[in-house]
Design an enzyme around this catalytic site. Structure first.
Site: not given
Ligand code: PGA
Length: 251
Positions: A8-10, A95, A97, A166, A172, A211, A232-233
């Protein structure tokens, strides 16, 4: 069950950055013996670039959100049929966010999942509790409620979704749910999916996200009900993402 590792590049990347990342992923997987499914969920502005780069590779791609509407006067929205034009295999829906910053309710998320399925795109339905909800003992109630809304909307197509657990407090933050904490929730979600889908040959996969990285992936992915990861990251660094793919292929 074949594991799925989805990035997930966001809201990250640029044409130049993506080009290097995609090239590194493609060459890292070339001739490899990865036995898991791999995908990247990218900003919609880059779908054309990603399709061009990945079309003849084992890596699939998808979006991070989709409209709950079919078409029409919904400025700024992107429909499931538009995503299909770029051969998206997946889209994230719900998601945390989106739920947190854009006020998406369980029923909006469920409608998005339904739109995706109708266009032949697999929705990755994200569920998860906040820290306050965990601390007040509401984790199972929250994730079951979120999943129930999606199951209710998609009906007999529930076998075709992917679920991502999640925990919001782990996204994150560098805080990861322990393998035991994650497994406990995944087992509850599995039971809920079993009840909805019956003992179908193809039960939905349940990914863990929050994470996940190259050093904790193997332990998380070895839990019986963790069928992959939503990353993600660590999906922004080819070496880290490929290490997670390797860990998923090894279990
Ligand atoms: P993270 O994000 O791996 O950076 O915690 C996961 C996600 O939000 O999907």
């Amino acid at each position: 069950m074949k594991k799925l590792i989805a990035g997930n590049w966001k809201m990250n990347g640029s044409l130049a950055i993506n080009r290097d990342l995609l090239a590194a992923l493609v060459s890292g997987m070339a001739g490899g013996d990865s036995v898991c499914d791999v995908a990247v969920c990218v900003p919609s502005a880059y779908l054309q670039q990603v399709q061009d780069a990945l079309v003849r590779t084992p890596i699939k791609w998808g979006a991070q959100d989709v409209s709950a509407h079919d078409q029409g006067a919904f400025t700024g929205e992107i429909s499931a049929n538009m995503l299909r034009d770029f051969a998206c295999r997946y889209t994230l829906v719900g998601h945390s966010e989106r739920r947190q910053y854009h006020g998406e309710s369980d029923s909006v998320v469920a409608a998005k999942a339904q739109r995706a399925l109708a266009a032949g795109i697999t929705p990755i339905v994200c569920v998860g509790e906040t820290l306050a909800e965990r601390e007040s003992g509401q984790t199972m109630m929250v994730v079951k409620r979120q999943l129930a809304a999606a199951i209710h909307a998609v009906g007999h197509c529930a076998t075709e979704i992917v679920v991502a657990y999640e925990p919001v407090w782990a996204i994150g933050t560098g805080l990861t749910a322990s393998p035991e904490q994650a497994q406990e929730v995944h087992a509850v979600l599995r039971t809920q999916l079993l009840a909805a889908c019956g003992r179908s040959a193809s039960l939905p996969r349940i990914l863990y996200g929050g994470s996940m990285n190259a050093s904790n992936a193997a332990l998380l992915l070895s839990q019986p009900d963790i069928d992959g990861g939503l990353i993600g990251g660590a999906s922004l660094k080819a070496a880290d993402f490929l290490a997670i793919v390797a860990a998923a292929s090894a279990v």
